[in-house]
Design an enzyme around this catalytic site. Structure first.
Site, PDB file in Angstrom:
ATOM      1  N   ARG A 136      54.731  27.458  35.518  1.00  0.00           N
ATOM      2  CA  ARG A 136      54.074  26.243  35.033  1.00  0.00           C
ATOM      3  C   ARG A 136      54.555  25.767  33.678  1.00  0.00           C
ATOM      4  NH1 ARG A 136      50.338  29.542  37.262  1.00  0.00           N
ATOM      5  NH2 ARG A 136      49.966  28.993  39.438  1.00  0.00           N
ATOM      6  N   GLY A 197      47.474  38.461  39.708  1.00  0.00           N
ATOM      7  CA  GLY A 197      47.358  39.657  40.538  1.00  0.00           C
ATOM      8  C   GLY A 197      45.956  40.065  40.913  1.00  0.00           C
ATOM      9  N   THR A 257      42.529  38.546  36.024  1.00  0.00           N
ATOM     10  CA  THR A 257      43.833  38.224  35.443  1.00  0.00           C
ATOM     11  C   THR A 257      43.858  36.790  34.893  1.00  0.00           C
ATOM     12  OG1 THR A 257      44.657  37.630  37.642  1.00  0.00           O
ATOM     13  CG2 THR A 257      45.117  39.861  36.856  1.00  0.00           C
ATOM     14  N   ASP A 322      35.921  33.876  44.284  1.00  0.00           N
ATOM     15  CA  ASP A 322      37.222  33.422  43.775  1.00  0.00           C
ATOM     16  C   ASP A 322      37.141  32.091  43.033  1.00  0.00           C
ATOM     17  OD1 ASP A 322      39.965  33.340  43.267  1.00  0.00           O
ATOM     18  OD2 ASP A 322      40.428  32.416  45.179  1.00  0.00           O
ATOM     19  N   CYS A 649      52.542  39.569  57.216  1.00  0.00           N
ATOM     20  CA  CYS A 649      53.630  38.590  57.271  1.00  0.00           C
ATOM     21  C   CYS A 649      53.170  37.139  57.132  1.00  0.00           C
ATOM     22  CB  CYS A 649      54.399  38.726  58.591  1.00  0.00           C
ATOM     23  SG  CYS A 649      54.816  40.423  59.066  1.00  0.00           S
TER      24      CYS A 649
END
Length: 740
Positions: A136, A197, A257, A322, A649
């Protein structure tokens, strides 16, 4: 569950409370804060000015002549991944960063390349990057250009040559999933940087380094460590420890974080840090028994010289969702109760617009700007939220929670015009279904890998997805009070002009879809600039939202524009490129879907020219004939392969025809033949494909491969049928995804 939903299930939510108000400090007025709000001829940090307001005082380009804007120059960044940075311009030189932490120095008037820098890093780091290879921006000071690379290395480059002056590894523990994606922040003679993280197994912190030589000045951890391992690193953590339970899963890391939103406040000589979500997301796993879990999802003000905390304000307590506080902030002064107060304007993920005192950490205002059901409101007198855990705690069953984990606001910057007292920002009103994918007492740490601990389905997809859920889960979801919110309005995505103290909308315009996210620039001449996913750059009237100018670029734009002046000529610049959270799923309205992901810097001036539009991508061809299925493949083996693909994946390989990374349903014979060597052997690590030898056995990889073979055959048959009917082959992509 669809691959889109499976990807969403891998990523998650965040939390908030208020600090006790400390005694006011003595202000330390510095030259920067005495300057008027807004950037002048230079744009000396990604936020533009000392207050990071994304506001420009330049008025050469104004409402009367903005329609004459055209291209001055463009620069090919040489990549095709995410672009989230805003360039810096100082004394006629533009410095900017690209994905992974690349740096470019250009003549700001002509676009001539002066030098470039590409960090050397192990592409295995991609395994720990939840949200693409984003970067950024850069910090410029003392003749150095500083950038954080994705692997956590901080570089100081000579501003004239690009040579490395010094570098330092900012990662404290390489057995954990740390990355760096935010711009460093200059604060006097130090530069401060955090890490990402929280979705992995990280414990948050920020570190300050001396700009002169890279020596560490101080480090502040945002969550405590396991008290059984020894005393806390600094006394603020002793206080925080009391807000975590005795059964806390310290082994997973805790999260918190600081991956963006670090801002220097020169008036009080402090560094204000926005911290991230808890890890894992569910507090019932992370900190059984509750607690506010400081300093998750907080604004934390740190003394610049010592790194000691001046104050904190937790924007989302009891984190389950979150709802991070890592979104960009703006510093300003505002009249409150008849008194001019130094404040922070902050719109984090959690759906509230905060006005927080920079001197004390007191929240003067906290108004909802979207639907919220984790809290029903904020009481200024008591500095506390009215929490509604009965509507949002999914530890005992599924809940539809507002706002969703992408947030009401996220990394894409807002702009504040002090002359109009107006805050311009893209706002997303959307929720998500949250539920536990397994028992909370049987969660193991996944080293350097996702430890979200929650399954997520966004409300933009929930009505259709509910029909594919197991009947008991579907019934529980449709019984939720907030189910009606889903039916009434799955989401709303808007560019809004808002009053900071009330949160009220002055005007709003709809975006293209919930993935249409973009940063904003405001100017004193009454203009608001922004791009969009379809590749349009637009200038609007700051008072009404009316479109005054727009130009098509053919390149998806998320980054915030900026403006500067060289030799009396004003320019407007923006970087182009799709990516970030959910980067593997390119919406059909994005330019990147039809034209690829051209990464460019586009610079405009009055009476400039046209923008070169990239050619359309070639038509999709039928999937190749897959190899014969394994002789010992069973339905159980193929089902296991599907689950392993989802878990390991799908965060990168969405198996969407126009996705940035290969659609593995369309592998050729050569890739099929080397599948084990690619996945476990690291054959393509240099190309960004990490190895999974530590996570997947040969039998696991064989099961994944068997599942891919099983879906490639039917996909090829459907491709051939569509081709015979004269239809584009990607018309069936979303249907096939939903059947996985």
């Amino acid at each position: 569950m669809s691959r889109l939903l499976a990807f969403a299930a891998a990523i998650g939510l965040s939390a908030c409370t208020a600090a006790a108000v400390p005694e006011p400090q003595t202000a330390t007025p510095l030259a920067a804060q005495d300057a008027p709000l807004g950037a002048g001829e230079d744009w000396d940090n990604p936020g533009g000015d000392w207050a990071e307001s994304r506001f420009s005082r330049l008025e050469t380009i104004n409402r009367a002549n903005v329609s004459r804007l055209g291209l001055a120059w463009e620069y090919d960044l040489g990549t095709a991944r995410v672009q989230e940075a805003t360039p810096v311009v100082i004394d006629g030189v533009m410095y900017t960063s690209g994905n992974l932490g690349r740096v470019y120095a250009l003549n700001a008037a002509t676009g001539e390349e002066l030098w470039t820098f590409t960090p050397e890093l192990d592409m295995q780091v991609n395994r720990s990057a939840c949200c693409d290879q984003a970067n950024r921006g850069v910090a410029v000071s003392d003749g150095k250009v500083m950038v954080g690379a994705l692997d956590g290395m901080l570089y100081a480059l000579n501003a004239e040559t690009g040579a490395i002056e010094w570098s330092v590894d900012t990662v404290v523990d390489h057995t954990r999933g740390y990355t760096s994606t935010g711009a460093p922040e200059v604060a006097g003679d130090i530069v401060v940087i955090g890490n990402g993280g929280s979705e992995y197994d990280a414990r948050g912190y920020v570190t300050a380094y001396r700009i002169a030589d890279g020596r560490q000045a101080w480090r502040f951890y945002t969550v405590p460590r396991d008290p059984a391992t020894g005393p806390q690193e600094h006394p603020e953590l002793d206080a925080a420890l009391e807000t975590w339970s005795e059964e806390t899963r310290w082994d997973i890391g805790g999260g918190g974080t600081a991956w963006d939103a670090i801002t220097y406040d020169p008036q009080f000589d402090q560094v204000i840090v926005g911290t991230g979500n808890g890890g894992p997301y569910p507090q019932a796993i992370r900190s059984p028994g509750g607690g506010d879990n400081l300093y998750l999802n907080s604004l934390v003000a740190l003394d610049r010289e010592t790194g000691r905390m001046n104050w904190h304000f937790q924007e989302t307590p009891q984190d389950n969702w979150d709802l991070t506080a890592t979104q960009p902030m703006t510093l300003t002064t505002m009249e409150i109760g008849g008194e001019q107060r130094p404040v922070i304007l902050h719109t984090p993920k959690n759906g509230f617009f905060f006005v927080v005192d920079r001197e004390t950490g007191f929240a003067h205002a906290a108004n909802p700007i979207v639907r919220t059901n984790w809290a029903s409101g904020f009481d200024v007198a008591s500095q506390s939220f009215t929490m509604t855990m009965e509507d949002s705690d999914y530890s005992q069953g599924p809940k539809i929670v507002y706002p969703a984990s992408p947030g009401a606001r996220n990394w894409y910057p807002a702009a504040f015009d002090p002359t109009r007292n107006t805050y311009f920002a893209q706002v997303l009103d959307m929720g998500n279904l949250l539920f536990l994918p397994g028992p909370i007492d049987n969660v193991e740490r996944q080293e350097k890998f996702l430890n979200a601990g929650a399954a997520i389905i966004f409300t933009s997809d929930l009505e259709a997805a509910a029909e594919t859920l197991p009947p008991p889960l579907r019934a529980a979801v449709q019984a939720e009070d907030s189910w009606q919110w889903v039916l009434d309005q799955p989401y709303s995505s808007q560019l809004r002009a808002m009053d900071p103290l009330t949160g009220e909308t002055k005007w709003a315009v709809d975006g293209l879809g919930w993935q249409d996210r973009f940063g904003v620039l405001a100017t004193q001449s009454g203009l608001v600039f922004h791009g969009n996913s379809a590749g349009t750059v637009t200038a609007r009237d700051a008072d009404t939202g009316e479109v005054l100018w727009s130009i098509e670029t053919g390149s998806t734009i998320m980054a915030a524009p900026m403006t500067y002046m060289v030799d009396g000529v004003q320019y407007v610049a923006v970087q182009t490129g799709w990516g970030g959270g959910g980067w593997g799923f390119v919406p059909r309205y994005a330019a990147a879907y039809d034209k690829g992901n051209a990464n460019r810097i586009l610079v405009f001036r009055l009476d400039g020219g046209q923008v070169a539009i990239p050619e359309d991508l070639p038509p999709l061809q039928p999937a190749p004939e897959p190899p014969a299925q394994y002789a010992d493949a069973t339905p159980e083996m193929i089902a296991a392969g599907s689950a392993l693909f989802t878990a390991n994946c799908s965060i990168c390989h969405s198996n969407q025809p126009r996705a940035p990374l290969p659609d593995l349903r369309r592998m050729n014979r050569g890739v099929h033949a080397g599948f084990q060597q690619i996945v476990r052997g690291g054959l393509f690590v240099s190309r960004g494909m990490p190895h999974f030898a530590d996570r997947l056995s040969e039998e696991d990889v064989k099961a994944i491969h068997a599942w891919l073979i099983s879906v490639q055959g039917p996909l090829r048959e459907r491709d051939l049928q569509l081709q015979a009917e004269g239809l584009p082959l990607d018309t069936q992509s979303l249907t096939i995804l939903s059947n996985y």
